[in-house]
Design an enzyme around this catalytic site. Structure first.
Site, PDB file in Angstrom:
ATOM      1  N   GLU A 189     -15.533 -15.266  36.436  1.00 20.61           N
ATOM      2  CA  GLU A 189     -15.819 -15.647  35.045  1.00 20.61           C
ATOM      3  C   GLU A 189     -14.497 -15.789  34.294  1.00 20.61           C
ATOM      4  O   GLU A 189     -13.778 -14.821  34.109  1.00 20.61           O
ATOM      5  CB  GLU A 189     -16.699 -14.590  34.365  1.00 20.61           C
ATOM      6  CG  GLU A 189     -16.984 -14.886  32.902  1.00 20.61           C
ATOM      7  CD  GLU A 189     -17.675 -13.754  32.170  1.00 20.61           C
ATOM      8  OE1 GLU A 189     -17.524 -13.666  30.934  1.00 20.61           O
ATOM      9  OE2 GLU A 189     -18.367 -12.940  32.823  1.00 20.61           O
ATOM     10  N   ARG A 230     -10.907 -17.786  26.033  1.00 18.74           N
ATOM     11  CA  ARG A 230     -10.181 -17.155  24.925  1.00 18.74           C
ATOM     12  C   ARG A 230      -8.758 -17.673  24.787  1.00 18.74           C
ATOM     13  O   ARG A 230      -8.065 -17.311  23.853  1.00 18.74           O
ATOM     14  CB  ARG A 230     -10.139 -15.635  25.115  1.00 18.74           C
ATOM     15  CG  ARG A 230     -11.501 -14.983  25.050  1.00 18.74           C
ATOM     16  CD  ARG A 230     -11.388 -13.483  25.211  1.00 18.74           C
ATOM     17  NE  ARG A 230     -12.636 -12.911  25.672  1.00 18.74           N
ATOM     18  CZ  ARG A 230     -12.787 -11.654  26.027  1.00 18.74           C
ATOM     19  NH1 ARG A 230     -11.743 -10.839  26.010  1.00 18.74           N
ATOM     20  NH2 ARG A 230     -13.948 -11.197  26.430  1.00 18.74           N
ATOM     21  N   LYS A 280     -26.877 -10.807  30.652  1.00 17.94           N
ATOM     22  CA  LYS A 280     -25.666  -9.986  30.597  1.00 17.94           C
ATOM     23  C   LYS A 280     -25.943  -8.859  29.599  1.00 17.94           C
ATOM     24  O   LYS A 280     -26.415  -9.112  28.492  1.00 17.94           O
ATOM     25  CB  LYS A 280     -24.498 -10.851  30.117  1.00 17.94           C
ATOM     26  CG  LYS A 280     -23.215 -10.079  29.831  1.00 17.94           C
ATOM     27  CD  LYS A 280     -22.107 -11.035  29.425  1.00 17.94           C
ATOM     28  CE  LYS A 280     -20.838 -10.312  29.052  1.00 17.94           C
ATOM     29  NZ  LYS A 280     -19.699 -11.222  28.849  1.00 17.94           N
TER      30      LYS A 280
END
Length: 206
Positions: free
Chosen positions: A40, A44, A128
């Site tokens: 993953e 950012r 999640k």
């Protein structure tokens, strides 16, 4: 390809922040060689989308997805980068609408029973659980599993090598997300062998 297949490829999904583009390919190779098959990559940093393309080229057999998918911009960036899956820390009506229009597997985030129920009503079976430790950890997941046993989670947030087995022991947990194998100093030193060793340790967690 289903989100279940991706999440069941290894017990841990590394949550990766790429600061230097030149690290993308060797880092992906080290993580994959260490047994972590789903990566993953968080959106950012401004180079994240480009990093994903390099990682997919380096290890085409890995599942390279995007994290921190929170709005149309990050959703579009994920699609453009060719993400194999997408992960969000939470969910919004805008994101739900966007996801319905794509075949890319999506793992939405939830931290409360109400959020979990809303996502279940939209047909999601894999969620999640974030931020895992701050939101009640294994005790919270056990509690949610009582009334909602049909849902399965990938808890992420504050999990370590020491605590990962506690989560994986739960019947409603398929894998965990973590960053402990991504030692910043090792990456800075480009010590890919050490990263691979940490990845292998993570891939063998039970």
């Amino acid at each position: 390809m289903s989100i279940e297949k991706i999440l069941s490829s290894a017990p841990v999904v590394p949550v990766v922040v790429i600061d230097n583009l030149e690290d993308a390919a060797p880092l992906a190779r080290a993580l994959y060689n260490g047994g972590l098959k789903a990566l993953e990559i968080t959106l950012r940093t401004p180079i994240a989308a480009e990093a994903i393309k390099l990682m997919k080229a380096e290890v085409p057999e890995a599942y390279v997805g995007t994290g921190t998918v929170v709005d149309k911009a990050s959703f579009d960036a994920s699609v453009a980068a060719g993400a194999d899956f997408m992960v969000s820390p939470g969910v919004s009506d805008e994101l739900l609408a966007l996801v319905k229009g794509t075949d890319i597997p999506f793992l939405p985030g939830a931290a409360t029973p109400s959020e979990v129920m809303k996502l279940a009503s939209h047909g999601f079976k894999f969620l999640k659980f974030f931020p895992a430790e701050a939101a009640g950890g294994t005790a919270m997941l056990k509690s949610i599993g009582g009334p909602l046993p049909q849902l399965t989670f990938c808890p992420t947030g504050g999990i370590s090598l020491a605590t990962a087995p506690n989560y994986l022991a739960l019947s409603n947990v398929i894998c965990v997300g973590g960053t402990w194998m991504l030692d910043k100093q090792l990456i800075e030193n480009k010590d890919w062998q050490a990263i691979e060793a940490l990845a292998r340790q993570a891939s063998e967690v039970k």
